[in-house]
Design a protein around this motif. Sequence first.
Motif, PDB file in Angstrom:
ATOM      1  N   THR A  10       0.867  -1.170   0.000  1.00 36.83           N
ATOM      2  CA  THR A  10       0.000   0.000   0.000  1.00 36.83           C
ATOM      3  C   THR A  10       0.909   1.227   0.000  1.00 36.83           C
ATOM      4  O   THR A  10       2.113   1.121   0.291  1.00 36.83           O
ATOM      5  CB  THR A  10      -0.886   0.033   1.256  1.00 36.83           C
ATOM      6  N   ALA A  11       0.362   2.382  -0.291  1.00 40.50           N
ATOM      7  CA  ALA A  11       1.153   3.621  -0.261  1.00 40.50           C
ATOM      8  C   ALA A  11       1.703   3.847   1.147  1.00 40.50           C
ATOM      9  O   ALA A  11       2.844   4.277   1.308  1.00 40.50           O
ATOM     10  CB  ALA A  11       0.294   4.804  -0.708  1.00 40.50           C
ATOM     11  N   SER A  13       2.442   1.539   3.504  1.00 38.70           N
ATOM     12  CA  SER A  13       3.543   0.629   3.825  1.00 38.70           C
ATOM     13  C   SER A  13       4.786   0.950   3.000  1.00 38.70           C
ATOM     14  O   SER A  13       5.908   0.798   3.481  1.00 38.70           O
ATOM     15  CB  SER A  13       3.121  -0.835   3.655  1.00 38.70           C
ATOM     16  N   ALA A  14       4.602   1.433   1.770  1.00 37.98           N
ATOM     17  CA  ALA A  14       5.746   1.851   0.950  1.00 37.98           C
ATOM     18  C   ALA A  14       6.437   3.060   1.585  1.00 37.98           C
ATOM     19  O   ALA A  14       7.672   3.129   1.623  1.00 37.98           O
ATOM     20  CB  ALA A  14       5.294   2.173  -0.466  1.00 37.98           C
ATOM     21  N   LEU A  15       5.648   3.987   2.101  1.00 37.24           N
ATOM     22  CA  LEU A  15       6.200   5.156   2.790  1.00 37.24           C
ATOM     23  C   LEU A  15       6.984   4.727   4.025  1.00 37.24           C
ATOM     24  O   LEU A  15       8.110   5.178   4.247  1.00 37.24           O
ATOM     25  CB  LEU A  15       5.076   6.125   3.182  1.00 37.24           C
ATOM     26  N   GLU A  16       6.415   3.846   4.838  1.00 36.60           N
ATOM     27  CA  GLU A  16       7.097   3.370   6.037  1.00 36.60           C
ATOM     28  C   GLU A  16       8.407   2.676   5.682  1.00 36.60           C
ATOM     29  O   GLU A  16       9.433   2.914   6.320  1.00 36.60           O
ATOM     30  CB  GLU A  16       6.198   2.421   6.833  1.00 36.60           C
ATOM     31  N   GLU A  17       8.391   1.848   4.650  1.00 40.43           N
ATOM     32  CA  GLU A  17       9.610   1.167   4.225  1.00 40.43           C
ATOM     33  C   GLU A  17      10.671   2.160   3.776  1.00 40.43           C
ATOM     34  O   GLU A  17      11.847   2.012   4.095  1.00 40.43           O
ATOM     35  CB  GLU A  17       9.319   0.174   3.094  1.00 40.43           C
ATOM     36  N   GLU A  18      10.258   3.169   3.026  1.00 42.22           N
ATOM     37  CA  GLU A  18      11.219   4.170   2.563  1.00 42.22           C
ATOM     38  C   GLU A  18      11.827   4.932   3.737  1.00 42.22           C
ATOM     39  O   GLU A  18      13.025   5.211   3.751  1.00 42.22           O
ATOM     40  CB  GLU A  18      10.570   5.135   1.577  1.00 42.22           C
ATOM     41  N   LEU A  19      11.023   5.235   4.740  1.00 40.95           N
ATOM     42  CA  LEU A  19      11.536   5.915   5.929  1.00 40.95           C
ATOM     43  C   LEU A  19      12.520   5.029   6.686  1.00 40.95           C
ATOM     44  O   LEU A  19      13.612   5.463   7.050  1.00 40.95           O
ATOM     45  CB  LEU A  19      10.392   6.343   6.849  1.00 40.95           C
ATOM     46  N   PHE A  20      12.132   3.769   6.923  1.00 41.74           N
ATOM     47  CA  PHE A  20      12.998   2.857   7.662  1.00 41.74           C
ATOM     48  C   PHE A  20      14.319   2.636   6.941  1.00 41.74           C
ATOM     49  O   PHE A  20      15.385   2.723   7.536  1.00 41.74           O
ATOM     50  CB  PHE A  20      12.326   1.498   7.859  1.00 41.74           C
ATOM     51  N   LEU A  21      14.238   2.328   5.661  1.00 39.25           N
ATOM     52  CA  LEU A  21      15.450   2.050   4.893  1.00 39.25           C
ATOM     53  C   LEU A  21      16.313   3.302   4.755  1.00 39.25           C
ATOM     54  O   LEU A  21      17.538   3.233   4.855  1.00 39.25           O
ATOM     55  CB  LEU A  21      15.090   1.482   3.518  1.00 39.25           C
ATOM     56  N   GLY A  22      15.681   4.434   4.524  1.00 31.98           N
ATOM     57  CA  GLY A  22      16.432   5.678   4.363  1.00 31.98           C
ATOM     58  C   GLY A  22      17.148   6.105   5.622  1.00 31.98           C
ATOM     59  O   GLY A  22      18.299   6.545   5.581  1.00 31.98           O
ATOM     60  N   LEU A  23      16.491   5.952   6.771  1.00 33.63           N
ATOM     61  CA  LEU A  23      17.127   6.340   8.030  1.00 33.63           C
ATOM     62  C   LEU A  23      18.252   5.397   8.424  1.00 33.63           C
ATOM     63  O   LEU A  23      19.131   5.766   9.183  1.00 33.63           O
ATOM     64  CB  LEU A  23      16.094   6.442   9.151  1.00 33.63           C
ATOM     65  N   ARG A  24      18.228   4.191   7.905  1.00 35.04           N
ATOM     66  CA  ARG A  24      19.319   3.250   8.188  1.00 35.04           C
ATOM     67  C   ARG A  24      20.576   3.579   7.384  1.00 35.04           C
ATOM     68  O   ARG A  24      21.636   3.054   7.662  1.00 35.04           O
ATOM     69  CB  ARG A  24      18.868   1.829   7.891  1.00 35.04           C
ATOM     70  N   TYR A  38       4.785  11.098  -1.846  1.00 41.42           N
ATOM     71  CA  TYR A  38       3.642  10.420  -1.232  1.00 41.42           C
ATOM     72  C   TYR A  38       2.481  11.355  -0.897  1.00 41.42           C
ATOM     73  O   TYR A  38       1.449  10.891  -0.423  1.00 41.42           O
ATOM     74  CB  TYR A  38       4.095   9.683   0.034  1.00 41.42           C
ATOM     75  N   GLY A  39       2.663  12.658  -1.105  1.00 38.24           N
ATOM     76  CA  GLY A  39       1.597  13.603  -0.809  1.00 38.24           C
ATOM     77  C   GLY A  39       1.259  13.685   0.666  1.00 38.24           C
ATOM     78  O   GLY A  39       0.097  13.768   1.043  1.00 38.24           O
ATOM     79  N   VAL A  40       2.289  13.632   1.516  1.00 36.78           N
ATOM     80  CA  VAL A  40       2.101  13.680   2.966  1.00 36.78           C
ATOM     81  C   VAL A  40       2.932  14.811   3.552  1.00 36.78           C
ATOM     82  O   VAL A  40       3.794  15.372   2.892  1.00 36.78           O
ATOM     83  CB  VAL A  40       2.520  12.344   3.637  1.00 36.78           C
ATOM     84  N   THR A  41       2.664  15.136   4.814  1.00 38.69           N
ATOM     85  CA  THR A  41       3.466  16.105   5.553  1.00 38.69           C
ATOM     86  C   THR A  41       4.119  15.369   6.709  1.00 38.69           C
ATOM     87  O   THR A  41       3.427  14.811   7.558  1.00 38.69           O
ATOM     88  CB  THR A  41       2.579  17.254   6.080  1.00 38.69           C
ATOM     89  N   LEU A  42       5.451  15.359   6.723  1.00 35.70           N
ATOM     90  CA  LEU A  42       6.194  14.615   7.737  1.00 35.70           C
ATOM     91  C   LEU A  42       6.956  15.490   8.714  1.00 35.70           C
ATOM     92  O   LEU A  42       7.412  15.001   9.740  1.00 35.70           O
ATOM     93  CB  LEU A  42       7.210  13.684   7.058  1.00 35.70           C
ATOM     94  N   ALA A  43       7.119  16.754   8.394  1.00 32.13           N
ATOM     95  CA  ALA A  43       8.006  17.626   9.175  1.00 32.13           C
ATOM     96  C   ALA A  43       7.742  17.530  10.677  1.00 32.13           C
ATOM     97  O   ALA A  43       8.665  17.396  11.473  1.00 32.13           O
ATOM     98  CB  ALA A  43       7.873  19.066   8.692  1.00 32.13           C
ATOM     99  N   GLY A  44       6.518  17.591  11.104  1.00 29.72           N
ATOM    100  CA  GLY A  44       6.192  17.556  12.526  1.00 29.72           C
ATOM    101  C   GLY A  44       6.537  16.245  13.197  1.00 29.72           C
ATOM    102  O   GLY A  44       6.781  16.207  14.401  1.00 29.72           O
ATOM    103  N   ARG A  45       6.587  15.156  12.441  1.00 26.16           N
ATOM    104  CA  ARG A  45       6.902  13.860  13.023  1.00 26.16           C
ATOM    105  C   ARG A  45       8.347  13.793  13.498  1.00 26.16           C
ATOM    106  O   ARG A  45       8.670  13.032  14.402  1.00 26.16           O
ATOM    107  CB  ARG A  45       6.664  12.743  12.003  1.00 26.16           C
ATOM    108  N   PHE A  46       9.217  14.561  12.873  1.00 23.61           N
ATOM    109  CA  PHE A  46      10.633  14.512  13.223  1.00 23.61           C
ATOM    110  C   PHE A  46      11.000  15.482  14.335  1.00 23.61           C
ATOM    111  O   PHE A  46      12.065  15.343  14.933  1.00 23.61           O
ATOM    112  CB  PHE A  46      11.495  14.795  11.991  1.00 23.61           C
TER     113      PHE A  46
END
Length: 81
Positions: A10-11, A13-24, A38-46
Motif C-alpha cells: 500500500t502507499a 507501507s511503501a512510505l514506512e519502508e522508505e523511511l525505515f530504509l532511508g534512516l538506516r 507520497y503527498g504527505v506532511t512529515l516535518a512535525g513527526r521529526f
Amino acid sequence: MPVEQQEKLTAESALEEELFLGLRQLDGIDVGRIEQKYGVTLAGRFDPLATNGFVRREGSVVRLAEEKLSISNEVFVELMK
C-alpha cells in the motif's frame, strides 16, 4: 522464473519502508522529496525526535544521530506513532 510469493504494497507501507530504509543509511532521507512523492506532511513527526537528539536535520535531510544508531528500532517506533 516462477514467482513463489508476491506482496502488494500500500502507499502507507511503501512510505514506512522508505523511511525505515532511508534512516538506516548514513545519507538519511530527503523529507521534502518523500513528502512530494507520497503527498504527505512529515516535518512535525521529526520534531520530537530532533529535540531529543535522536535525529539530525540539515535542511530537508534527516539522518539518524550517529550516537543513536544502536537504538534505531526504538527511533523507528517513535516515528510511526
